[in-house]
Design a protein around this motif. Structure first.
Motif, PDB file in Angstrom:
ATOM      1  N   PRO A  97       0.803  -1.228   0.000  1.00 47.19           N
ATOM      2  CA  PRO A  97       0.000   0.000   0.000  1.00 47.19           C
ATOM      3  C   PRO A  97       0.833   1.273   0.000  1.00 47.19           C
ATOM      4  O   PRO A  97       0.466   2.258  -0.657  1.00 47.19           O
ATOM      5  CB  PRO A  97      -0.830  -0.122   1.289  1.00 47.19           C
ATOM      6  CG  PRO A  97      -0.886  -1.583   1.569  1.00 47.19           C
ATOM      7  CD  PRO A  97       0.429  -2.118   1.120  1.00 47.19           C
ATOM      8  N   CYS A  98       1.951   1.267   0.719  1.00 42.82           N
ATOM      9  CA  CYS A  98       2.803   2.456   0.746  1.00 42.82           C
ATOM     10  C   CYS A  98       3.364   2.770  -0.637  1.00 42.82           C
ATOM     11  O   CYS A  98       3.426   3.938  -1.052  1.00 42.82           O
ATOM     12  CB  CYS A  98       3.938   2.277   1.750  1.00 42.82           C
ATOM     13  SG  CYS A  98       3.419   2.398   3.467  1.00 42.82           S
ATOM     14  N   MET A  99       3.769   1.743  -1.370  1.00 49.99           N
ATOM     15  CA  MET A  99       4.288   1.958  -2.723  1.00 49.99           C
ATOM     16  C   MET A  99       3.192   2.473  -3.655  1.00 49.99           C
ATOM     17  O   MET A  99       3.426   3.357  -4.488  1.00 49.99           O
ATOM     18  CB  MET A  99       4.883   0.657  -3.255  1.00 49.99           C
ATOM     19  CG  MET A  99       6.214   0.270  -2.615  1.00 49.99           C
ATOM     20  SD  MET A  99       6.999  -1.142  -3.415  1.00 49.99           S
ATOM     21  CE  MET A  99       5.868  -2.464  -2.959  1.00 49.99           C
ATOM     22  N   ILE A 100       1.989   1.924  -3.493  1.00 48.30           N
ATOM     23  CA  ILE A 100       0.881   2.374  -4.339  1.00 48.30           C
ATOM     24  C   ILE A 100       0.528   3.827  -4.036  1.00 48.30           C
ATOM     25  O   ILE A 100       0.306   4.629  -4.948  1.00 48.30           O
ATOM     26  CB  ILE A 100      -0.344   1.455  -4.135  1.00 48.30           C
ATOM     27  CG1 ILE A 100      -0.038   0.066  -4.693  1.00 48.30           C
ATOM     28  CG2 ILE A 100      -1.582   2.043  -4.803  1.00 48.30           C
ATOM     29  CD1 ILE A 100      -1.139  -0.945  -4.444  1.00 48.30           C
ATOM     30  N   VAL A 101       0.501   4.183  -2.755  1.00 41.01           N
ATOM     31  CA  VAL A 101       0.224   5.568  -2.367  1.00 41.01           C
ATOM     32  C   VAL A 101       1.293   6.502  -2.912  1.00 41.01           C
ATOM     33  O   VAL A 101       0.993   7.610  -3.382  1.00 41.01           O
ATOM     34  CB  VAL A 101       0.118   5.685  -0.836  1.00 41.01           C
ATOM     35  CG1 VAL A 101       0.089   7.149  -0.412  1.00 41.01           C
ATOM     36  CG2 VAL A 101      -1.117   4.973  -0.328  1.00 41.01           C
ATOM     37  N   LEU A 102       2.544   6.071  -2.890  1.00 40.48           N
ATOM     38  CA  LEU A 102       3.634   6.882  -3.417  1.00 40.48           C
ATOM     39  C   LEU A 102       3.468   7.117  -4.913  1.00 40.48           C
ATOM     40  O   LEU A 102       3.616   8.247  -5.406  1.00 40.48           O
ATOM     41  CB  LEU A 102       4.981   6.211  -3.120  1.00 40.48           C
ATOM     42  CG  LEU A 102       6.229   6.924  -3.655  1.00 40.48           C
ATOM     43  CD1 LEU A 102       6.344   8.308  -3.027  1.00 40.48           C
ATOM     44  CD2 LEU A 102       7.475   6.097  -3.372  1.00 40.48           C
ATOM     45  N   VAL A 103       3.152   6.044  -5.649  1.00 42.80           N
ATOM     46  CA  VAL A 103       2.949   6.179  -7.094  1.00 42.80           C
ATOM     47  C   VAL A 103       1.759   7.091  -7.383  1.00 42.80           C
ATOM     48  O   VAL A 103       1.817   7.953  -8.262  1.00 42.80           O
ATOM     49  CB  VAL A 103       2.741   4.784  -7.731  1.00 42.80           C
ATOM     50  CG1 VAL A 103       2.355   4.926  -9.192  1.00 42.80           C
ATOM     51  CG2 VAL A 103       3.991   3.941  -7.588  1.00 42.80           C
ATOM     52  N   LEU A 104       0.665   6.917  -6.628  1.00 46.29           N
ATOM     53  CA  LEU A 104      -0.506   7.771  -6.814  1.00 46.29           C
ATOM     54  C   LEU A 104      -0.187   9.232  -6.524  1.00 46.29           C
ATOM     55  O   LEU A 104      -0.658  10.143  -7.219  1.00 46.29           O
ATOM     56  CB  LEU A 104      -1.642   7.298  -5.911  1.00 46.29           C
ATOM     57  CG  LEU A 104      -2.360   6.007  -6.313  1.00 46.29           C
ATOM     58  CD1 LEU A 104      -3.335   5.591  -5.226  1.00 46.29           C
ATOM     59  CD2 LEU A 104      -3.090   6.186  -7.638  1.00 46.29           C
TER      60      LEU A 104
END
Length: 337
Positions: A97-104
């Motif tokens: 989730p942290c990586m996805i939030v960063l990409v978003l």
């Protein structure tokens, strides 16, 4: 009596068919872009949705699997009542989730600047300036460079950047052409901006996407993207069939609180400075952007917001030209458009 589970299984195919039939009548204009801005926004929407589904779908699947595997009747499932921690699970459930939030975050930051509605668009064709005014309950479009105006109809060449300047002569509204892209609010006493472009010819639905009163559902128009030759023919038609838009006719137009759709109306020529004058008369003597004076205060100061004639509004618009630019900037930063 038919059990509820059995009834649900029997009705499920019918509900699916009914939903499919109903969905065929939906307007999928947001997923059918006809311009650069709308296409980029659709790409962003799909990308963000897919990224978020990378978390949502596994969670849904695991919820169903765990509920089935560790059900009370499954005696073969592992039973560990004192289990409390797993480093591997913690790494997975936090890192992904942290990586996805960063990409978003990176995507939305970059797209917010790239698709800023105040940012002019580049094109080989000359840009067209259109002053859009929301009234009760209709849209007035003034073409200052062409010296014409139209109610409830937009026409413009394919590939030409459209530089919209928006305001309201009444309550707050929202200007939106879903096929072309961004929505921006129009507010009394303020100027907001929007830049759009159509990459192909066609007729697109335009609307007010913000509730503004009893005639709100009739506040829509057609936006026609045409060839250069057809655009010139349309301008000739407007000049041949239209009347004059001055302060008197504008006041008369605004006074018509239509609850039904207002017919397309052409104005062959326009009085200079009407757009700025409309902004200025809603600003008031103390320059509260977007705010109107109370009638009693206006009367005490000898000011009538509804009694401006052509001689009053033009000097007032000139006097407030500096504040007018500041109002546009303040509206942009304050509203987040």
């Amino acid at each position: 009596m038919i059990p509820l589970k059995t009834l649900g299984r029997m009705l499920r195919p019918g509900l699916i068919v009914a939903m499919a039939v109903l969905m065929t009548g939906c307007d999928w204009s947001l997923f059918d872009p006809k311009g650069h801005i709308a296409r980029e926004e659709l790409t962003l929407l799909i990308t963000c949705t897919v990224l978020m589904l990378l978390v949502v779908i596994p969670v849904i699947i695991m919820t169903l699997v765990f509920a089935w595997k560790y059900r009370a009747s499954n005696t073969s499932a592992r039973y560990e009542p004192k289990w409390s921690h797993s480093t591997a699970i913690e790494v997975v459930v936090w890192s992904i989730p942290c990586m996805i939030v960063l990409v978003l975050a990176v995507l939305t930051w970059r797209s917010s600047h790239a698709l800023d509605p105040y940012k002019p668009l580049e094109s080989d064709k000359k840009a067209i300036t259109i002053e859009a005014v929301s009234l009760d309950w209709k849209w007035l479009f003034i073409y200052p460079e062409e010296n014409v105006a139209v109610v409830n109809e937009l026409t413009f060449p394919v590939g030409a950047p459209l530089n919209f300047k928006l305001t309201s002569d009444t309550v707050m509204n929202a200007f939106f052409i879903p096929h072309l892209g961004s929505m921006v609010y129009s507010m009394a006493g303020m100027e907001t901006k929007l830049h759009l472009i159509a990459d192909e010819a066609g007729s697109f639905d335009g609307m007010s996407s913000h509730y503004s009163g009893a005639g709100f559902n009739k506040m829509h128009f057609k936006a026609h993207a045409v060839t250069d030759e057809q655009y010139q023919q349309w301008l000739a038609k407007v000049r041949a069939e239209g009347s004059v838009l001055d302060q008197a006719s504008l006041t008369e137009l605004g006074a018509q609180k239509n609850h039904d759709w207002f017919p397309v109306t052409y104005y062959a020529s326009t009085q200079a400075g009407l757009f700025d004058a409309m902004i200025a008369r809603h600003m008031g003597d103390n320059h509260h952007y977007g705010m109107k004076h109370d009638r009693s205060d206006a009367a005490a100061n000898g000011v009538s917001h509804e009694g401006h004639d052509a001689g009053d509004t033009a000097p007032q618009a000139e006097h407030h030209s500096g504040e007018h630019a500041a109002a546009g900037h303040a509206g942009h930063s304050g509203s987040g458009e």
